[in-house]
Scaffold this motif. Structure first.
Motif, PDB file in Angstrom:
ATOM      1  N   ASN A  69       0.819  -1.209   0.000  1.00 12.91           N
ATOM      2  CA  ASN A  69       0.000   0.000   0.000  1.00 12.91           C
ATOM      3  C   ASN A  69       0.856   1.264   0.000  1.00 12.91           C
ATOM      4  OD1 ASN A  69      -2.344  -1.486  -0.012  1.00 12.91           O
ATOM      5  ND2 ASN A  69      -2.604  -1.439   2.204  1.00 12.91           N
ATOM      6  N   ALA A  70       1.960   1.232   0.732  1.00 10.93           N
ATOM      7  CA  ALA A  70       2.842   2.410   0.770  1.00 10.93           C
ATOM      8  C   ALA A  70       3.506   2.649  -0.583  1.00 10.93           C
ATOM      9  CB  ALA A  70       3.889   2.232   1.861  1.00 10.93           C
ATOM     10  N   LEU A  71       4.010   1.584  -1.206  1.00  7.53           N
ATOM     11  CA  LEU A  71       4.662   1.731  -2.508  1.00  7.53           C
ATOM     12  C   LEU A  71       3.667   2.142  -3.598  1.00  7.53           C
ATOM     13  CD1 LEU A  71       7.138  -1.307  -2.522  1.00  7.53           C
ATOM     14  CD2 LEU A  71       7.620   1.084  -1.980  1.00  7.53           C
ATOM     15  N   LYS A  72       2.413   1.731  -3.459  1.00  5.26           N
ATOM     16  CA  LYS A  72       1.381   2.119  -4.432  1.00  5.26           C
ATOM     17  C   LYS A  72       1.194   3.629  -4.489  1.00  5.26           C
ATOM     18  CE  LYS A  72      -1.709  -1.906  -4.715  1.00  5.26           C
ATOM     19  NZ  LYS A  72      -3.041  -2.427  -4.333  1.00  5.26           N
ATOM     20  N   GLU A  73       1.405   4.299  -3.355  1.00  5.04           N
ATOM     21  CA  GLU A  73       1.230   5.752  -3.318  1.00  5.04           C
ATOM     22  C   GLU A  73       2.167   6.452  -4.295  1.00  5.04           C
ATOM     23  OE1 GLU A  73      -0.966   7.665  -1.428  1.00  5.04           O
ATOM     24  OE2 GLU A  73      -1.926   5.763  -0.897  1.00  5.04           O
ATOM     25  N   LYS A  74       3.319   5.849  -4.552  1.00  3.67           N
ATOM     26  CA  LYS A  74       4.296   6.469  -5.445  1.00  3.67           C
ATOM     27  C   LYS A  74       4.382   5.777  -6.805  1.00  3.67           C
ATOM     28  CE  LYS A  74       9.130   8.055  -5.562  1.00  3.67           C
ATOM     29  NZ  LYS A  74       8.810   9.490  -5.624  1.00  3.67           N
ATOM     30  N   TYR A  75       4.248   4.454  -6.809  1.00  5.99           N
ATOM     31  CA  TYR A  75       4.531   3.697  -8.026  1.00  5.99           C
ATOM     32  C   TYR A  75       3.304   3.037  -8.654  1.00  5.99           C
ATOM     33  CZ  TYR A  75       9.276   4.272  -6.295  1.00  5.99           C
ATOM     34  OH  TYR A  75      10.461   4.804  -5.841  1.00  5.99           O
ATOM     35  N   GLY A  76       2.137   3.215  -8.067  1.00  6.53           N
ATOM     36  CA  GLY A  76       0.945   2.604  -8.642  1.00  6.53           C
ATOM     37  C   GLY A  76       0.915   1.104  -8.403  1.00  6.53           C
ATOM     38  N   ASP A  77       0.645   0.354  -9.446  1.00  6.10           N
ATOM     39  CA  ASP A  77       0.433  -1.084  -9.313  1.00  6.10           C
ATOM     40  C   ASP A  77       1.683  -1.812  -8.800  1.00  6.10           C
ATOM     41  OD1 ASP A  77      -1.016  -3.541  -9.704  1.00  6.10           O
ATOM     42  OD2 ASP A  77       0.279  -3.875 -11.433  1.00  6.10           O
ATOM     43  N   ILE A  78       1.480  -2.678  -7.798  1.00  9.60           N
ATOM     44  CA  ILE A  78       2.552  -3.492  -7.215  1.00  9.60           C
ATOM     45  C   ILE A  78       2.113  -4.953  -7.246  1.00  9.60           C
ATOM     46  CG2 ILE A  78       3.974  -3.944  -5.174  1.00  9.60           C
ATOM     47  CD1 ILE A  78       4.483  -1.188  -6.308  1.00  9.60           C
ATOM     48  N   LEU A  79       2.979  -5.846  -7.709  1.00  9.63           N
ATOM     49  CA  LEU A  79       2.657  -7.274  -7.710  1.00  9.63           C
ATOM     50  C   LEU A  79       2.907  -7.848  -6.317  1.00  9.63           C
ATOM     51  CD1 LEU A  79       3.561  -9.842 -10.451  1.00  9.63           C
ATOM     52  CD2 LEU A  79       3.932 -10.429  -8.057  1.00  9.63           C
ATOM     53  N   ALA A 281       7.272  -1.582   7.221  1.00 11.99           N
ATOM     54  CA  ALA A 281       6.754  -1.037   5.961  1.00 11.99           C
ATOM     55  C   ALA A 281       7.248   0.388   5.735  1.00 11.99           C
ATOM     56  CB  ALA A 281       5.227  -1.070   5.970  1.00 11.99           C
ATOM     57  N   PHE A 282       7.273   1.182   6.801  1.00 16.30           N
ATOM     58  CA  PHE A 282       7.807   2.543   6.706  1.00 16.30           C
ATOM     59  C   PHE A 282       9.253   2.513   6.219  1.00 16.30           C
ATOM     60  CE2 PHE A 282      10.282   5.997   8.502  1.00 16.30           C
ATOM     61  CZ  PHE A 282       9.510   7.123   8.288  1.00 16.30           C
ATOM     62  N   SER A 283      10.048   1.625   6.785  1.00 13.74           N
ATOM     63  CA  SER A 283      11.474   1.548   6.436  1.00 13.74           C
ATOM     64  C   SER A 283      11.666   1.184   4.969  1.00 13.74           C
ATOM     65  CB  SER A 283      12.174   0.516   7.337  1.00 13.74           C
ATOM     66  OG  SER A 283      11.988   0.822   8.699  1.00 13.74           O
ATOM     67  N   VAL A 284      10.906   0.205   4.503  1.00 11.70           N
ATOM     68  CA  VAL A 284      11.012  -0.197   3.098  1.00 11.70           C
ATOM     69  C   VAL A 284      10.588   0.954   2.190  1.00 11.70           C
ATOM     70  CG1 VAL A 284      10.139  -1.772   1.327  1.00 11.70           C
ATOM     71  CG2 VAL A 284      10.632  -2.629   3.622  1.00 11.70           C
ATOM     72  N   ALA A 285       9.467   1.567   2.517  1.00  6.20           N
ATOM     73  CA  ALA A 285       8.953   2.653   1.680  1.00  6.20           C
ATOM     74  C   ALA A 285       9.945   3.808   1.592  1.00  6.20           C
ATOM     75  CB  ALA A 285       7.608   3.135   2.221  1.00  6.20           C
ATOM     76  N   ARG A 286      10.564   4.178   2.714  1.00  7.99           N
ATOM     77  CA  ARG A 286      11.536   5.270   2.690  1.00  7.99           C
ATOM     78  C   ARG A 286      12.762   4.884   1.856  1.00  7.99           C
ATOM     79  NH1 ARG A 286      11.154   9.372   2.390  1.00  7.99           N
ATOM     80  NH2 ARG A 286      12.635  10.365   3.789  1.00  7.99           N
ATOM     81  N   GLU A 294       3.184  10.345   2.087  1.00  4.96           N
ATOM     82  CA  GLU A 294       2.587   9.280   1.271  1.00  4.96           C
ATOM     83  C   GLU A 294       2.392   8.007   2.098  1.00  4.96           C
ATOM     84  OE1 GLU A 294       4.198  10.216  -3.246  1.00  4.96           O
ATOM     85  OE2 GLU A 294       5.631   9.480  -1.744  1.00  4.96           O
ATOM     86  N   ILE A 295       3.349   7.716   2.980  1.00  3.50           N
ATOM     87  CA  ILE A 295       3.219   6.542   3.847  1.00  3.50           C
ATOM     88  C   ILE A 295       2.038   6.715   4.804  1.00  3.50           C
ATOM     89  CG2 ILE A 295       4.344   5.150   5.619  1.00  3.50           C
ATOM     90  CD1 ILE A 295       7.034   6.002   4.344  1.00  3.50           C
ATOM     91  N   ALA A 296       1.911   7.910   5.387  1.00  2.25           N
ATOM     92  CA  ALA A 296       0.794   8.176   6.300  1.00  2.25           C
ATOM     93  C   ALA A 296      -0.541   7.992   5.589  1.00  2.25           C
ATOM     94  CB  ALA A 296       0.903   9.583   6.870  1.00  2.25           C
ATOM     95  N   ALA A 297      -0.624   8.457   4.349  1.00  2.70           N
ATOM     96  CA  ALA A 297      -1.866   8.311   3.576  1.00  2.70           C
ATOM     97  C   ALA A 297      -2.184   6.843   3.333  1.00  2.70           C
ATOM     98  CB  ALA A 297      -1.745   9.056   2.249  1.00  2.70           C
ATOM     99  N   SER A 298      -1.152   6.050   3.052  1.00  4.74           N
ATOM    100  CA  SER A 298      -1.379   4.620   2.795  1.00  4.74           C
ATOM    101  C   SER A 298      -1.791   3.886   4.067  1.00  4.74           C
ATOM    102  CB  SER A 298      -0.113   3.980   2.203  1.00  4.74           C
ATOM    103  OG  SER A 298       0.893   3.785   3.182  1.00  4.74           O
ATOM    104  N   PHE A 299      -1.174   4.228   5.204  1.00  7.13           N
ATOM    105  CA  PHE A 299      -1.529   3.582   6.466  1.00  7.13           C
ATOM    106  C   PHE A 299      -2.986   3.869   6.833  1.00  7.13           C
ATOM    107  CE2 PHE A 299       2.958   3.219   8.587  1.00  7.13           C
ATOM    108  CZ  PHE A 299       3.315   2.310   7.606  1.00  7.13           C
ATOM    109  N   ALA A 300      -3.428   5.099   6.579  1.00  9.96           N
ATOM    110  CA  ALA A 300      -4.804   5.483   6.918  1.00  9.96           C
ATOM    111  C   ALA A 300      -5.829   4.689   6.120  1.00  9.96           C
ATOM    112  CB  ALA A 300      -5.000   6.978   6.676  1.00  9.96           C
TER     113      ALA A 300
END
Length: 451
Positions: A69-79, A281-286, A294-300
């Motif tokens: 969900n966090a990576l989707k905020e920046k990169y869209g579709d994730i497998l 998840a925060f660590s990976v996303a950063r 963007e991470i906060a938006a995905s967590f919500a």
């Protein structure tokens, strides 16, 4: 992709379409078929993906979902493999059923069973490994925690350039000297009431220094054997943290608020263990360039995953279905239940299949005695080993008069209909959880089942 791989892919995709659209399932069988036709099919399917492997004992499924969900905020579709089918065949199925087009960066975030890290690495060549924790779990499969970690390390050693993003509060994860670039995350909250030199409670596994076998000490413990550890004998200590939890703001069974680095976050799920999942998840996303906002938006926006505090409305009851599989995870769930303010009905379902672990003695290491029994108005025990679970709860101090055996899921659901409380917490081992979800699916209570 050669003809063999192309044919295996076609057959696998066709079987997935049939199973998914007609039988509403198929999380691993299509991958099993494709691998029979081409054992190396995964290397062809994942050839142009940047792959992130998520592994460890507890929290793999939730951590994977939060990362996606966090990576989707920046990169869209994730497998990903959202069903939690984390053996090779399940991972192959995830690639076979992924049909979305990628306009930019192709990223796969995959939950991987600890014992399968090496086999998956040989085919996928991951860019990063995310290590959540290691606790005693299914000892008939994994052995002790050091054996489990050895299985993971054997895989990581095949990719010395892959980044390790690990829980720094777990002493085992910094104990092996690997050439990989490393990022550690952990808790650095200020608790003035906690001793600055303390030891984990008795019956906690993994508390010996992995360097010299002396008992590990802690400046602060978050839970179980996780925390700001140090060895007073040889000087081994927690590595420098790159990403830190600074504060736990509030907790309830349905929501946690906390601060990581400079920002406040919320996730719609309870349990201290889920803060670690969010921190991972925060660590990976950063590390992948996603901003804190963007991470906060995905967590919500995070949704509960099947069997992981999954909320199910049934006949006017609010069922909270929670997977339990080892003493540490179960203890954290029991701590979660003690944050519940309302009265509730407790159901405990115990199976002992290969996927659950055939040795059920682990339930005796969980602190059922510590549950606030005043809030529990009825206890239901079920699963194939319901007699074992009933006896364990009786020893823990539950009144046999308030306990009822439900030897099958239909009986369980009948009793839940007439439960004296609106809220019902069901703690279930893996195959018991799947069986209950199938029953609920057959009754059209839920719309998706997991095979």
């Amino acid at each position: 992709m050669n003809f063999k791989s192309a044919f295996a892919s076609l057959v696998g995709k066709s079987s997935y379409w049939i199973l998914h659209n007609i039988f509403k399932g198929g999380t691993s069988f299509p991958g099993k078929i494709a691998m029979k036709l081409d054992p190396d099919i995964l290397s062809h399917l994942a050839n142009d993906y940047e792959t992130i492997v998520v592994t460890g004992t507890n929290g793999k499924t939730m951590t994977t979902a939060l990362i996606v969900n966090a990576l989707k905020e920046k990169y869209g579709d994730i497998l990903t493999n959202p069903s939690g089918s984390n053996m090779q065949q399940g991972i192959v199925t995830a690639f076979l059923c992924h049909h979305k087009k990628h306009a930019g960066r192709k990223i796969a975030v995959l939950e991987v069973d600890e014992a399968n890290v090496k086999a998956v690495t040989q085919l996928l060549h991951p860019k990063a490994y995310v290590l959540t924790n290691i606790f005693r779990d299914q000892m008939d499969r994994y052995g002790e925690i050091y054996t489990t970690y050895e299985k993971i390390v054997d895989g990581i050693k095949l990719e010395p350039n892959a980044k390790i993003i690990a829980n720094g509060d777990a002493s085992i994860f910094s104990s092996v000297d690997l050439p990989n670039p490393k990022v550690f995350f952990g808790f650095e909250t200020k608790d003035e009431n906690q001793a600055k030199d303390t030891k984990a409670s008795v019956n906690t596994d993994g508390v010996l220094c992995p360097k010299c076998n002396h008992v590990i000490h802690y400046h602060q413990i978050s839970y179980a054997n996780l925390g700001d550890f140090f060895c007073p004998n040889c000087g081994y200590k927690r590595p420098e943290l790159t990403y830190k939890l600074k504060e736990i703001i509030s907790q309830s069974p349905s929501k946690i608020a906390f601060k990581i680095e400079n920002s406040n976050f919320e996730i719609n799920i309870g349990g201290t263990y889920n803060i670690y999942n969010a921190l991972a998840a925060f660590s990976v996303a950063r590390e992948f360039g996603v901003s804190e906002a963007e991470i906060a938006a995905s967590f919500a926006k995070n949704k509960r995953i099947f069997g992981r505090q999954e909320l199910i409305n049934y006949q006017g009851k609010e069922i909270n279905l929670i997977l339990v599989k080892n003493p540490v995870g179960l203890n954290e769930v029991l701590n979660l239940l003690n944050t519940e303010k309302d009265a509730y009905t407790l159901a405990a379902l115990l199976n002992a299949h290969h996927a659950d672990g055939i040795d059920t003695s682990w339930i005796w290491d969980a602190d059922f005695e510590g549950l606030d029994k005043n809030k529990i108005k009825q206890v239901l025990v079920g699963g194939e080993r319901h007699h074992d679970m009933g006896f364990r709860l009786e020893v823990a101090g539950f009144n046999p008069g308030t306990m009822e055996t439900t030897p099958d899921d239909n009986t369980l659901l009948t009793r839940i209909k007439t439960a004296p409380t609106k809220k019902v917490y069901i703690l279930a081992t893996y195959t018991a959880m799947l069986a209950l979800r199938k029953t609920l699916y057959d009754e059209k209570v839920i719309s998706n089942k997991i095979n």
